[in-house]
Design a protein around this motif. Structure first.
Motif, PDB file in Angstrom:
ATOM      1  N   ALA A  63       0.823  -1.208   0.000  1.00 24.08           N
ATOM      2  CA  ALA A  63       0.000   0.000   0.000  1.00 24.08           C
ATOM      3  C   ALA A  63       0.857   1.258   0.000  1.00 24.08           C
ATOM      4  CB  ALA A  63      -0.941  -0.001   1.206  1.00 24.08           C
ATOM      5  N   VAL A  64       2.015   1.206   0.657  1.00 22.02           N
ATOM      6  CA  VAL A  64       2.953   2.325   0.642  1.00 22.02           C
ATOM      7  C   VAL A  64       3.910   2.210  -0.532  1.00 22.02           C
ATOM      8  CG1 VAL A  64       4.810   3.451   1.920  1.00 22.02           C
ATOM      9  CG2 VAL A  64       2.793   2.664   3.119  1.00 22.02           C
ATOM     10  N   GLY A  65       4.330   1.000  -0.823  1.00 23.51           N
ATOM     11  CA  GLY A  65       5.334   0.798  -1.857  1.00 23.51           C
ATOM     12  C   GLY A  65       4.905   1.266  -3.231  1.00 23.51           C
ATOM     13  N   ILE A  66       3.621   1.256  -3.530  1.00 26.67           N
ATOM     14  CA  ILE A  66       3.180   1.663  -4.861  1.00 26.67           C
ATOM     15  C   ILE A  66       3.497   3.130  -5.119  1.00 26.67           C
ATOM     16  CG2 ILE A  66       0.825   2.208  -4.076  1.00 26.67           C
ATOM     17  CD1 ILE A  66      -0.145   1.178  -6.795  1.00 26.67           C
ATOM     18  N   TYR A  67       3.447   3.957  -4.074  1.00 21.52           N
ATOM     19  CA  TYR A  67       3.779   5.370  -4.247  1.00 21.52           C
ATOM     20  C   TYR A  67       5.283   5.555  -4.414  1.00 21.52           C
ATOM     21  CZ  TYR A  67      -0.984   5.909  -2.551  1.00 21.52           C
ATOM     22  OH  TYR A  67      -2.356   5.821  -2.404  1.00 21.52           O
ATOM     23  N   LEU A  68       6.067   4.758  -3.718  1.00 24.96           N
ATOM     24  CA  LEU A  68       7.518   4.838  -3.882  1.00 24.96           C
ATOM     25  C   LEU A  68       7.930   4.407  -5.284  1.00 24.96           C
ATOM     26  CD1 LEU A  68       8.735   3.402  -0.442  1.00 24.96           C
ATOM     27  CD2 LEU A  68       8.257   5.774  -1.077  1.00 24.96           C
ATOM     28  N   VAL A  69       7.261   3.392  -5.818  1.00 24.17           N
ATOM     29  CA  VAL A  69       7.555   2.953  -7.178  1.00 24.17           C
ATOM     30  C   VAL A  69       7.177   4.038  -8.180  1.00 24.17           C
ATOM     31  CG1 VAL A  69       6.990   1.252  -8.955  1.00 24.17           C
ATOM     32  CG2 VAL A  69       7.364   0.515  -6.605  1.00 24.17           C
ATOM     33  N   GLN A  70       6.035   4.686  -7.973  1.00 27.10           N
ATOM     34  CA  GLN A  70       5.616   5.755  -8.867  1.00 27.10           C
ATOM     35  C   GLN A  70       6.604   6.906  -8.868  1.00 27.10           C
ATOM     36  OE1 GLN A  70       2.900   6.080 -10.947  1.00 27.10           O
ATOM     37  NE2 GLN A  70       2.368   3.944 -10.573  1.00 27.10           N
ATOM     38  N   ARG A  71       7.241   7.149  -7.725  1.00 24.83           N
ATOM     39  CA  ARG A  71       8.192   8.258  -7.615  1.00 24.83           C
ATOM     40  C   ARG A  71       9.624   7.836  -7.919  1.00 24.83           C
ATOM     41  NH1 ARG A  71       6.771  11.526  -2.144  1.00 24.83           N
ATOM     42  NH2 ARG A  71       8.253  12.956  -3.122  1.00 24.83           N
ATOM     43  N   ARG A  72       9.799   6.583  -8.348  1.00 24.37           N
ATOM     44  CA  ARG A  72      11.124   6.039  -8.634  1.00 24.37           C
ATOM     45  C   ARG A  72      12.033   6.112  -7.398  1.00 24.37           C
ATOM     46  NH1 ARG A  72       9.283   8.528 -13.182  1.00 24.37           N
ATOM     47  NH2 ARG A  72       9.304   7.270 -15.092  1.00 24.37           N
ATOM     48  N   GLN A  73      11.461   5.762  -6.263  1.00 24.89           N
ATOM     49  CA  GLN A  73      12.202   5.716  -5.003  1.00 24.89           C
ATOM     50  C   GLN A  73      12.082   4.318  -4.398  1.00 24.89           C
ATOM     51  OE1 GLN A  73      10.471   8.902  -2.692  1.00 24.89           O
ATOM     52  NE2 GLN A  73      11.746  10.448  -3.652  1.00 24.89           N
ATOM     53  N   ALA A  74      12.288   3.318  -5.240  1.00 21.91           N
ATOM     54  CA  ALA A  74      12.088   1.945  -4.805  1.00 21.91           C
ATOM     55  C   ALA A  74      13.042   1.545  -3.688  1.00 21.91           C
ATOM     56  CB  ALA A  74      12.246   0.993  -5.990  1.00 21.91           C
ATOM     57  N   LEU A  75      14.226   2.148  -3.633  1.00 27.00           N
ATOM     58  CA  LEU A  75      15.211   1.778  -2.623  1.00 27.00           C
ATOM     59  C   LEU A  75      15.100   2.619  -1.357  1.00 27.00           C
ATOM     60  CD1 LEU A  75      18.352   1.206  -4.863  1.00 27.00           C
ATOM     61  CD2 LEU A  75      16.777  -0.486  -3.948  1.00 27.00           C
ATOM     62  N   MET A  76      14.082   3.455  -1.262  1.00 28.27           N
ATOM     63  CA  MET A  76      13.924   4.281  -0.071  1.00 28.27           C
ATOM     64  C   MET A  76      13.678   3.428   1.170  1.00 28.27           C
ATOM     65  SD  MET A  76      11.280   7.457   0.510  1.00 28.27           S
ATOM     66  CE  MET A  76      11.360   8.475   1.972  1.00 28.27           C
ATOM     67  N   GLY A  77      12.906   2.353   1.006  1.00 28.58           N
ATOM     68  CA  GLY A  77      12.644   1.468   2.135  1.00 28.58           C
ATOM     69  C   GLY A  77      13.904   0.797   2.642  1.00 28.58           C
ATOM     70  N   ASP A  78      14.814   0.471   1.727  1.00 31.58           N
ATOM     71  CA  ASP A  78      16.070  -0.136   2.133  1.00 31.58           C
ATOM     72  C   ASP A  78      16.886   0.842   2.966  1.00 31.58           C
ATOM     73  OD1 ASP A  78      18.015  -2.376   1.920  1.00 31.58           O
ATOM     74  OD2 ASP A  78      19.211  -0.882   0.873  1.00 31.58           O
ATOM     75  N   GLY A  79      16.917   2.107   2.551  1.00 38.46           N
ATOM     76  CA  GLY A  79      17.645   3.106   3.338  1.00 38.46           C
ATOM     77  C   GLY A  79      17.027   3.318   4.704  1.00 38.46           C
ATOM     78  N   MET A  80      15.710   3.320   4.785  1.00 40.45           N
ATOM     79  CA  MET A  80      15.053   3.470   6.079  1.00 40.45           C
ATOM     80  C   MET A  80      15.319   2.271   6.985  1.00 40.45           C
ATOM     81  SD  MET A  80      11.375   5.161   5.168  1.00 40.45           S
ATOM     82  CE  MET A  80      11.275   6.768   4.383  1.00 40.45           C
ATOM     83  N   GLY A  81      15.466   1.101   6.378  1.00 38.88           N
ATOM     84  CA  GLY A  81      15.819  -0.062   7.178  1.00 38.88           C
ATOM     85  C   GLY A  81      17.168   0.093   7.851  1.00 38.88           C
TER      86      GLY A  81
END
Length: 309
Positions: free
Chosen positions: A26-44
């Motif tokens: 549900a959150v990841g779809i917005y990150l994919v749309q913004r081309r920030q797919a690796l943002m979750g990895d950085g937050m981890g």
């Protein structure tokens, strides 16, 4: 299956898997749309500092990770919004520093050992306590309410921030809210798939659903359904095969993506063939019919006489 469901820890694990399977895409779809797919990895990486602080102060590592990860997400969004050339360097320092600080704090804690750190890095869904399940449920409900309730506004800022700003949408506020929701999702999912793999559960179901869907709403619904399916299947498979649940969930999600990618090409050709047979629709608006009448002859008698000569 009946034997598996008879254990309390497996019941909690399956409930946690369902909640994370809904929340992450549900959150990841917005990150994919913004081309920030690796943002979750950085937050981890940043959340590791929160885990270490939780061990040091003998408090809940999950809630401490939420606090630290939210602060890190706000910092990342502020750096991104400035758009300067040093932004990538600043984010890299934040990611690496968060991981290094977390490892240092965990090693300084007397109550944390290698096993407890591994459970947060790679996930340990079978050790989810009732208090952890309540935390996951509360935070997951907040994330789902925001990402689905504000779907139109969040989609607008992900597609074109300038246009959204002109239409009166509070772009900066929603950007910060989306970053915070992503940070909360990372901490919610870290007990299920681990901090090192949480980004995969946020991204892979979304890109897998994009192979077969053609609209944002359909992609969001399909990615959430895939997230729940792979989470449940991964937990069940990890119990049957006695393997870690986090890697099992991620590898299963990647396998689904591979299958959907193979199906995408024939489906696209079929759609193209159907469009070619029926022909493109040039205009969908039907024009009103006008009565065709004979043109009136307004030529004067003198003019007709001149033409006859």
């Amino acid at each position: 299956m009946t034997e598996m469901l008879s254990y309390d820890f497996m019941q909690r694990a399956l409930l946690a898997a369902v909640l994370v399977g809904i929340t992450a895409p549900a959150v990841g779809i917005y990150l994919v749309q913004r081309r920030q797919a690796l943002m979750g990895d950085g937050m981890g990486h940043v959340a590791m500092t929160g885990v270490g602080l939780g061990f040091i102060f003998q408090t809940s590592p999950v809630w401490m990770a939420v606090l630290v990860c939210v602060l890190g997400a706000v910092t990342m969004e502020l750096v991104r919004s400035r758009g300067n050339q040093r932004g990538d360097i600043a984010l890299a320092m934040l990611f690496y520093g968060g991981m290094a600080c977390g490892k240092l704090l965990v090693s300084m804690s007397a109550q944390a050992g290698a096993g407890s750190l591994e459970s947060y890095l790679w996930g340990s869904i079978l050790t989810v306590a009732p208090a952890d399940l309540v935390t996951i449920a509360v935070l997951g409900a907040v994330v789902i309410a925001v990402t689905i309730g504000l779907r139109r506004q969040l989609f607008a800022i992900c597609q074109d921030e300038d246009f959204a700003r002109v239409t009166g949408i509070p772009v900066r506020t929603l950007n910060l809210l989306l970053a915070v929701m992503a940070a909360v999702t990372v901490t919610v999912a870290m007990r299920v798939v681990g901090l090192l793999l949480v980004s995969a559960l946020m991204v892979v179901p979304v890109v897998a659903a994009q192979q077969l869907t053609r609209s944002f709403a359909a992609t969001q619904a399909a990615s959430i359904a895939l997230g729940v399916i792979v989470a449940l299947a991964g937990v069940t498979g990890s119990y049957q095969l006695d393997v870690p649940s986090g890697p099992a969930i991620v590898l299963l999600a990647i396998a689904v993506f591979a299958v959907f990618s193979l199906l995408a090409a024939p489906l696209a050709r079929r759609r193209h063939r159907g469009a070619a047979e029926h022909g493109p629709k040039v205009c969908d608006v039907e024009l009103p019919e006008r009565a065709v009448s004979e043109p009136s002859d307004t030529t004067t008698p003198e003019r007709r006489a001149g033409l006859a000569q």
